[in-house]
Structure formats: structure tokens, C-alpha cells
Design a protein around this motif. Structure first.
Motif, PDB file in Angstrom:
ATOM      1  N   THR A 208       0.806  -1.223   0.000  1.00 31.15           N
ATOM      2  CA  THR A 208       0.000   0.000   0.000  1.00 31.15           C
ATOM      3  C   THR A 208       0.839   1.274   0.000  1.00 31.15           C
ATOM      4  O   THR A 208       0.284   2.366   0.016  1.00 31.15           O
ATOM      5  N   ALA A 209       2.146   1.149  -0.021  1.00 35.22           N
ATOM      6  CA  ALA A 209       3.026   2.316  -0.048  1.00 35.22           C
ATOM      7  C   ALA A 209       2.830   3.088  -1.354  1.00 35.22           C
ATOM      8  O   ALA A 209       2.559   2.495  -2.407  1.00 35.22           O
TER       9      ALA A 209
ATOM     10  N   LYS B  34      -0.696  -1.569 -13.105  1.00 36.23           N
ATOM     11  CA  LYS B  34      -2.053  -2.105 -13.024  1.00 36.23           C
ATOM     12  C   LYS B  34      -2.289  -2.922 -11.762  1.00 36.23           C
ATOM     13  O   LYS B  34      -3.425  -3.094 -11.331  1.00 36.23           O
ATOM     14  N   ARG B  35      -1.236  -3.462 -11.145  1.00 35.82           N
ATOM     15  CA  ARG B  35      -1.398  -4.376 -10.007  1.00 35.82           C
ATOM     16  C   ARG B  35      -1.086  -3.773  -8.646  1.00 35.82           C
ATOM     17  O   ARG B  35      -1.497  -4.319  -7.631  1.00 35.82           O
ATOM     18  N   LEU B  36      -0.349  -2.680  -8.611  1.00 39.87           N
ATOM     19  CA  LEU B  36      -0.033  -2.048  -7.328  1.00 39.87           C
ATOM     20  C   LEU B  36      -1.028  -0.918  -7.078  1.00 39.87           C
ATOM     21  O   LEU B  36      -1.248  -0.071  -7.954  1.00 39.87           O
ATOM     22  N   PRO B  37      -1.647  -0.889  -5.893  1.00 38.32           N
ATOM     23  CA  PRO B  37      -2.753   0.030  -5.621  1.00 38.32           C
ATOM     24  C   PRO B  37      -2.448   1.512  -5.806  1.00 38.32           C
ATOM     25  O   PRO B  37      -3.288   2.255  -6.274  1.00 38.32           O
ATOM     26  N   ASP B  38      -1.258   1.978  -5.430  1.00 38.27           N
ATOM     27  CA  ASP B  38      -0.951   3.409  -5.493  1.00 38.27           C
ATOM     28  C   ASP B  38       0.356   3.612  -6.253  1.00 38.27           C
ATOM     29  O   ASP B  38       1.377   3.994  -5.679  1.00 38.27           O
ATOM     30  N   ALA B  39       0.331   3.319  -7.567  1.00 39.64           N
ATOM     31  CA  ALA B  39       1.559   3.354  -8.365  1.00 39.64           C
ATOM     32  C   ALA B  39       1.466   4.353  -9.509  1.00 39.64           C
ATOM     33  O   ALA B  39       0.449   4.467 -10.175  1.00 39.64           O
TER      34      ALA B  39
END
Length: 157
Positions: free
Chosen positions: A98-99, A122-127
Motif C-alpha cells: 500500500t506504499a 495495473k497491479r499495485l494500488p498506489d503506483a
């Protein structure tokens, strides 16, 4: 963990994928304490905010570190990190990371070009994905200033 640079501000950065500080002058100017992962699995004992950077395949180790340290790591940078062969074998869910994440990739990288960067985004929440039009896989040193500005915002010696 191995100490690479002792800082003056309450901000720690952990580097995965390199045994040396990519640019000691820039790191010194930010005032951060820089640790390099030495592969021993040693725990980091720090109460303040931590930023993590992973370069190339070691980006997968950086992700595992972030997933295992909820509440400690608030920022992450992945530099030219390849897509894992088997997402299920990571040992954690990518949604656990979530970083606030910055993805740095090079369009001309034969190993991890834009396809890899887009996959992570597409796969990391806050990227956020930033593509360098030049350069190849050796992006860590050329992007170190940008990496530190993301991991240690407002920090200066």
C-alpha cells in the motif's frame, strides 16, 4: 542491513539490488540514512518513516519487505523490475503493498521495457509509472535524484 550513509534527518531509505550508494553526493544532500539489503534478512529497527527502493530482480525482494512491514514503509520505488514468473509464488498479495509507489522504467530496456512497467502499475494500488525515453536497464544511478525526491520528499541536510 548494511549502513551505506548515515543521515541527519529522521528518514531511512533501504536499497535492494546494489551494494553501494548510487550517488553519495545526492544521498548526503538529502540527509537520509541509507541502508543496503545485505541478504541476511536482518530486521530494520527504525521508528520513523521508511522508503524502499528495489532495482531489477531485487525489486521483488523490496516488494516482499514492504508487504511484510505494514505501517513502517510509506514509499516505494521500483526501478526496472521484471514481472515475476509466477505472481502466486511471491508469498504475498500485491494488494498488500500500500506504499505510495513510483515505477521507473526505460523504453529502450531490452529486459524490462514499458510492458513490465505497465504490468506493475495495473497491479499495485498506489503506483505511478514514469518512462525514460533513453537508457536501458542500468537506470538506478541515472534516476537516483528522482528516486530520492519520491522516497524522501522535503528532506535536506
Amino acid at each position: 542491513m548494511r549502513l551505506l550513509m548515515d543521515g541527519t534527518v529522521d528518514r531511512v531509505v533501504v536499497l535492494f539490488g546494489s551494494n553501494a550508494d548510487p550517488d553519495p553526493q545526492l544521498t548526503w544532500a538529502r540527509g537520509v540514512t541509507l541502508f543496503g539489503d545485505d541478504g541476511t534478512g536482518a530486521e530494520l529497527h527504525h521508528a520513523g518513516p521508511v522508503g524502499v527502493v528495489g532495482w531489477s530482480v531485487a525489486g521483488l525482494d523490496a516488494l516482499a519487505f514492504v508487504a511484510g512491514h505494514h505501517g513502517l514503509v510509506d514509499r516505494l520505488v521500483l526501478v526496472a523490475t521484471p514481472i515475476p514468473d509466477d505472481e502466486g509464488a511471491l508469498g504475498f498479495e500485491l494488494s498488500e503493498v500500500t506504499a505510495k509507489t513510483l515505477l521507473l522504467f526505460a523504453a529502450k530496456d531490452p529486459l524490462t521495457g514499458s510492458r513490465h512497467g505497465t504490468w506493475w502499475q495495473k497491479r499495485l494500488p498506489d503506483a505511478r509509472l514514469e518512462m525514460s525515453p533513453q537508457g536501458g536497464h542500468e537506470l538506478l544511478s541515472p534516476t537516483w535524484k528522482r528516486t530520492l525526491s519520491h522516497l524522501a520528499p522535503h528532506c535536506k541536510r
